[in-house]
Structure formats: C-alpha cells, structure tokens
Design a protein around this motif. Structure first.
Motif, mmCIF file in Angstrom:
data_model
loop_
_atom_site.group_PDB
_atom_site.id
_atom_site.type_symbol
_atom_site.label_atom_id
_atom_site.label_comp_id
_atom_site.label_asym_id
_atom_site.label_seq_id
_atom_site.Cartn_x
_atom_site.Cartn_y
_atom_site.Cartn_z
ATOM 1 N N LEU A 69 1.248 -1.006 -0.448
ATOM 2 C CA LEU A 69 -0.081 -0.027 0.061
ATOM 3 C C LEU A 69 0.999 1.068 -0.233
ATOM 4 N N PRO A 70 2.193 1.222 0.662
ATOM 5 C CA PRO A 70 2.895 2.319 0.406
ATOM 6 C C PRO A 70 3.742 2.655 -0.826
ATOM 7 N N SER A 71 3.412 2.076 -1.311
ATOM 8 C CA SER A 71 4.334 1.614 -2.961
ATOM 9 C C SER A 71 3.119 2.347 -3.474
ATOM 10 N N ALA A 72 1.622 2.180 -3.177
ATOM 11 C CA ALA A 72 0.988 2.561 -3.796
ATOM 12 C C ALA A 72 0.303 4.492 -3.981
ATOM 13 N N THR A 73 0.782 4.513 -2.416
ATOM 14 C CA THR A 73 0.634 5.984 -3.086
ATOM 15 C C THR A 73 1.070 7.001 -3.496
ATOM 16 N N ARG A 185 4.994 27.747 -0.735
ATOM 17 C CA ARG A 185 5.600 26.751 -1.637
ATOM 18 C C ARG A 185 6.532 25.451 -0.249
ATOM 19 N N LYS A 186 7.411 25.912 0.545
ATOM 20 C CA LYS A 186 7.715 25.520 1.376
ATOM 21 C C LYS A 186 6.772 24.789 1.816
ATOM 22 N N ARG A 187 5.841 25.292 2.628
ATOM 23 C CA ARG A 187 5.160 24.262 3.478
ATOM 24 C C ARG A 187 4.322 23.475 2.742
ATOM 25 N N LEU A 188 4.017 23.786 1.104
ATOM 26 C CA LEU A 188 3.185 22.797 0.086
ATOM 27 C C LEU A 188 3.819 21.423 -0.168
ATOM 28 N N LEU A 189 5.516 21.835 0.137
ATOM 29 C CA LEU A 189 6.055 20.662 0.396
ATOM 30 C C LEU A 189 7.149 20.297 1.221
ATOM 31 N N SER A 190 6.202 20.585 2.704
ATOM 32 C CA SER A 190 6.736 19.995 3.598
ATOM 33 C C SER A 190 5.921 19.073 3.967
ATOM 34 N N PHE A 191 6.436 17.438 3.942
ATOM 35 C CA PHE A 191 5.577 16.198 4.555
ATOM 36 C C PHE A 191 5.776 15.879 5.447
ATOM 37 N N ALA A 205 9.582 6.758 2.728
ATOM 38 C CA ALA A 205 11.474 6.217 1.427
ATOM 39 C C ALA A 205 10.202 6.137 -0.050
ATOM 40 N N GLU A 206 9.170 5.947 0.372
ATOM 41 C CA GLU A 206 8.178 5.646 -0.856
ATOM 42 C C GLU A 206 8.596 7.144 -1.522
ATOM 43 N N LEU A 207 7.890 7.934 -0.289
ATOM 44 C CA LEU A 207 7.276 9.051 -1.885
ATOM 45 C C LEU A 207 9.307 9.889 -1.243
ATOM 46 N N TYR A 208 10.607 9.962 -0.315
ATOM 47 C CA TYR A 208 11.554 10.133 -0.999
ATOM 48 C C TYR A 208 11.635 9.381 -1.764
ATOM 49 N N SER A 228 10.576 18.940 1.873
ATOM 50 C CA SER A 228 11.399 18.171 3.051
ATOM 51 C C SER A 228 10.232 17.375 3.713
ATOM 52 N N VAL A 229 10.713 16.270 3.811
ATOM 53 C CA VAL A 229 10.251 14.955 4.123
ATOM 54 C C VAL A 229 10.794 14.668 6.049
#
Ligand code: FAD
Ligand code: MG
Ligand code: MG
Ligand code: MG
Ligand code: MG
Length: 552
Positions: A69-73, A185-191, A205-208, A228-229
């Motif tokens: 499931l994590p890969s599917a996201t 933009r920084k906020r939108l890209l903060s996961f 890890a998948e997100l990265y 950022s993650v």
C-alpha cells in the motif's frame, strides 16, 4: 419470499445464504467469516471446498494486499493491482458474500447482526446465522486522543491511498504556480509522517524516492532543497520493535537522504497548515515545537474496531485485554460458547501463557542436571538461555529482551546471584502480563487463518466419529488438532531502494531492491493470485521504463 424474523431484536434472518444440497445426507455446518483481509482470506484459501456452507461478511468486497500500500500512494504501483475481489476468492469454496458490516454477535442465538445502507441510503439490519463464526475484522487507526486528526491522512485501505496520492500531486502542482509565494511553497512541500513504525517509515521512503526520481524530471521548477520530509516518533528510535541494527540502519539511511527524524516527540495537535508537537530534550526538559505541513500522514499504531470493543465488553470478565479480543491457544474467543467462535489476525490476541512455557523449559533444565525443579537455583547465564528461548518463541518479546536481563536482578531479592523457585514465579507472572500480545502483521493473520482452515478441514472429517464415541461435550478442538503456535519468519521494512530484514534471534540484514521483492514474493506465492502477481509485475516494469504516472 419474506425471510423469517427472529432473534433478540426480531430482525430478518438471512437464511438464503445456505446451500441446501439435498444429495448430501448431512447438512453442512454454516461457517461465517467476518472480514475479507489477511486472516479471512488465508482461511478461505486452505479450506476444503465441500465441508462447510461458507459466508463472508465485509464492507469491502476486495482483499487488500497491504504490504504494498505505501508504494501505491506514490504511484509506484497501480491501486487496482493491490486488490483481489473476494467473490473470486470465494468461488473455490462455493461461498457467499454479503457486503455489509457486522455490528454485533448474539452468542447464545448464534446470530451475527449485520448492517448496510439500502438503495435509498437508509440503514437496514438483519441477522446471519452461524454454526461456526470467525472474527477477522482487523484493527482501526489509533487516534491517541490527538486533536485535529481531520487534517491528517491515514493509510489503511485503498481509498486512503488514492486520497494521499491525489493530495501529494496536488501539492506539487500548486507549488509550481507562479502566484505561490516562497513560504507557501515551502509549506506545500513539507511532508510530515507521524509514527516511526514500518508503515510510516515505508511511506516516507517511498515519498523520498518519488521526490528524487521523478520530480527533477517532471517538475523542473521545483528545487529539491525546498522539499522536506519529516518523521515524528514518540520513542527514542524509529522501527523500535525491530532489532537494534535494523533501526540504526534506517536512521542512518534517512540521515544521509535528508529525511528528518524527530525522536522522543509527541504530536499535540494537527492544524490545517502546521503540526504542533513536544520534544523531550537530552537534559529531560520538554520543548514545544511546530512544523509547517502541506501533508501529514497519521500512522501511529492500531486500536480495536468498534465491533471488537463491543464484543469484549459483552463478554465481560473473560476479556481482560484492552487492545484486542482474547482467545485461548486454539484461537477460540474467550468467554463465548466453546468451539463456536474464533478470532484471528489484528483484532485478536492469544493468551499464550509465556510463563507455562518457561516453567516447562526450566523443568527440562533441572532434569538435565539431575535435580528436582523446585530446588533449581537459576544463575544469570541460565537466565540468558531462558531469555533466548522466550525471544525465539515469542518474538514480540524481542524489544523487551534488555528488560528481561534487568528483571533477573530486580527479582533476585536476596541478591544471592541466583533466582530460587519463589523468586522465579513472581518474575514469570510479571512477564506473562507484559508479553501476551502477538504482532499485528499480515504474517500472523495469515498463519492463524491457515491454522483454522487445517483444523476445520480435520473437524469436518472427524467430528461424526467423535460424536458417535460420545465425547460430545468434550473439547473437540483440543482432541482433533494441536494448539496454535506462531512462527516468526522475520519482518521487513522498505527504506529508500533497499530493505532491512529482522529475522529474529539477533539476525538482521540489509539488501538492495532485489531483496525487497524477493522477500515479498514469499507473501505473493502464499496469498495472491496469478492475476494480481502479473499486474504488479507489469506495474514495476512500466515504472522502470516510463517512471511513475503523476496524474490525479
Ligand atoms: P485486515 O487485513 O485489516 O482485514 C480486516 C477485514 O475486516 C477487512 O476486509 C475489513 O473491511 C473487514 N471489516 C472491518 N470491520 C468489519 C466489520 N465490522 N464487519 C465485517 N468486516 C469488517 N503486515 C506485514 O506483515 N507486513 C507488511 O509489510 C505490512 N505492511 C502494512 C502496510 C500498511 C499500509 C498497513 C495498513 C498494514 C500493513 N501490515 C503489514 C499489517 C497487515 O496488513 C495487518 O496485520 C493484516 O492486514 C491483518 O489482517 P486481518 O485479517 O486481521 O485484518
Ligand atoms: Mg481478515
Ligand atoms: Mg487487509
Ligand atoms: Mg510493509
Ligand atoms: Mg489491519
């Protein structure tokens, strides 16, 4: 034809789901399974086709292959490749499927109360009768009483994965607009991922991987250093139920990849645009901090479903565990009529009597030394051996092993350097209280489903003869089949194009991507059809050739 009504609430009774095969001399027992996840499906896959009238009740009409499931996201795999229709799986045993939710069980009437919304959106309720009931409803997300979780995302089923995927893509697209300010933009890209267990770690890890592999190609406007993650973990380490080397490897890997790991941190509140958490410092003081969030995943462990909670309450004193439905070692629900109701998978826990197991181990140890067990004096080195045995048989104890060492000295009240029988008994009681839960994994649910299938197959063959022999009131389960024993086959986590394995007993290793798939093929072979395996293989090939599909 109107269904008969009855039961404590005088609801319609769904008897239409019973095959009356008149060529069969004896009526087949009605086996009702609640849930079509890992536990339920493992049971279906190994059940003999002709012995039971099978009905599965579940609000989802598909089996979900959760490890992927994590890969599917993030689009590494297509969502539809991870699911398999329950009706397809059921056809082998000529079973029935009811797409509905189990609400309650009337144990003395052998009825499951079921609810569903009808075509007008109005709730309808009815009963489904059973001879044998298997509860395999899994678990719910644990909110830990944190405020603002409506601003977070969860990762439990296929819809969650779809929503996450859409949100991630939407954030990337918004970040590219010329009208978006630098801060925004920084906020939108903060996961932010809350929870450092396997699901949270794998998602990060998948997100990265996504951000690194596809972003520079498809989103050239975005700078890598604007993204950022972060992982927020309440304990001192991520993957803290794994072997220490595994959790170290994961942390080093993330440090190198610039995924920020915030340990000893507790989330207080999730707001639409930021997350507030407290972090314990090395000097013991606690500081409140916050991070801007474009996206927050909540994956901090599991809690019982509403059904499990209701049943535990109903069974009163026979259910003492607040986290899961307790069964005996034959997986029979404690407190329900013996041999009617079973519970498997995440919703359940086995009272496995660690203490009994240790006592029998000690007895053997004493005899091998030619002494009576009661006169055994246990040295610390003996205790280490015992602890190893506990660790092997009860792998969920792994993270407690260090504590097992400490316990020895704590319970050596007279500080003699040995434990006598009295001291041992007290120590064992304490261990028993601590170590009664099994891991909430697909591996465990699968083993329990298989166990029940094999037992039910045997029961169907044997019960007539046994009944004829007049042991009707005896313990049929114990008479025909062994108790359930969990075999820990190791655990795996995926961390940025590599995998870490925790094989128990201090064995651990890290490998490349091949290892991830090699290991998972163990699951595939057992639980997934050729159809699903082919779909996944095609997805991986496609991703290798063309990258991920970033459309939503
Ligand atoms: P589930 O598989 O959750 O199935 C429960 C079923 O019951 C579902 O069909 C649900 O719809 C149904 N249900 C719920 N409520 C009711 C109700 N009231 N009435 C009827 N039906 C109901 N484990 C691993 O071993 N390895 C992994 O790599 C791994 N990765 C994971 C990744 C993610 C993202 C997640 C969420 C879990 C992961 N797990 C993994 C854990 C694993 O998925 C669970 O331990 C496993 O699914 C438990 O099986 P189960 O049959 O008990 O419950
Ligand atoms: Mg299940
Ligand atoms: Mg599932
Ligand atoms: Mg996994
Ligand atoms: Mg689950």
């Amino acid at each position: 034809l109107q269904p008969r009504r009855g039961g404590p609430k005088n609801l319609p009774i769904a008897e239409v789901y019973i095959d009356d095969d008149e060529t069969k001399a004896k009526a087949k027992p009605r086996l009702v399974i609640l849930g079509g996840g890992w536990g339920g499906v493992a049971l279906l896959k190994d059940l003999n086709p002709d012995d039971y009238n099978v009905t599965v009740i579940s609000p989802a009409n598909y089996f979900l292959f959760t490890p992927m499931l994590p890969s599917a996201t993030v689009g590494t795999l297509e969502l539809r490749s991870l699911v398999e229709p329950i009706r397809r799986i059921l056809s082998r045993v000529n079973g029935h499927f009811i797409r509905a939710k189990a609400e309650d069980v009337e144990f003395s009437h052998k009825l499951v109360e079921v609810s569903q919304l009808d075509h007008k959106g109005k709730e309808v309720r009815f009963y489904v009768p059973y001879d044998k009931l298997v509860i395999a409803v899994g678990s719910a997300t644990n909110p830990h009483g944190v405020k603002g979780l409506e601003n977070a995302f969860f990762l439990k089923d296929i819809n969650d994965a779809r929503m996450i995927r859409n949100k991630v893509i939407q954030n990337l697209e918004l970040a590219c607009l010329p009208t978006t300010s630098d801060d925004e933009r920084k906020r939108l890209l903060s996961f932010v991922v809350s929870g450092g267990g396997p699901t949270g770690v794998e998602f990060a890890a998948e997100l990265y991987d996504l951000l690194n592999e596809d972003l520079t190609r498809h989103f050239p406007r975005l700078l890598r250093n604007e993204i950022s993650v972060h992982i927020i973990q309440s304990r001192g380490h991520i993957l803290n139920t794994y072997d220490e080397t595994v959790s170290k490897y994961a942390e080093e890997r993330f440090a190198r990849d610039q995924v920020e790991v915030l340990t000893n941190s507790r989330v207080k509140e999730v707001l639409p645009d930021k997350i507030i958490f407290s972090q314990k410092q090395e000097d013991g003081s606690v500081i409140t901090k916050e991070l801007p969030i474009g996206f927050c995943l909540w994956s901090t462990g599991v809690s019982p479903t509403a059904l499990s909670q209701k049943l535990a309450k109903k069974l009163g004193d026979s259910q003492t565990n607040r986290h899961a439905l307790e069964t005996d070692t034959h997986l029979r629900l404690n407190g329900a009529p013996l041999g009617d109701v079973y519970a498997i998978g995440d919703c359940s826990t086995v009272q496995n009597n660690v203490a009994d197991s240790i006592v029998s181990f000690l007895r053997k140890l004493a005899w091998s030394r030619g002494i009576e067990p009661e006169t055994l004096q246990l040295h610390f080195s003996d205790w280490r051996t015992v602890a190893q045995d506990v660790k092997k048989r009860f792998p969920q104890a792994v993270s407690h092993l260090k504590r097992l060492d400490k316990l020895f000295f704590e319970f050596d009240k007279d500080q003699s350097g040995t434990l006598d029988f009295g001291e041992l008994r007290e120590l064992l009681n304490q261990i028993d209280n601590k170590l009664t839960s099994l891991p909430a994994t697909a591996q465990r649910a699968h083993q329990q489903g298989q166990y029940l299938a094999h037992k039910f197959n045997k029961m169907a063959k044997i019960s007539d003869a046994m009944l004829a022999n007049d042991i009707r009131d005896g313990d049929l389960d114990a008479a025909v089949y062994k108790a359930f024993e969990y075999r820990h086959l190791g655990s795996l986590a995926y961390i940025g194009n590599s995998a870490v394995f925790d094989l128990g007993e201090g064995w651990s290793m890290a490998g490349g991507l091949w290892a991830v798939y090699a290991w998972r093929s163990v699951y595939f072979a057992q639980s997934v059809s050729f159809r699903t395996r082919s779909l996944m293989a095609m997805d991986w090939m496609k991703r290798g050739l063309f990258g991920r599909d970033l459309v939503a």
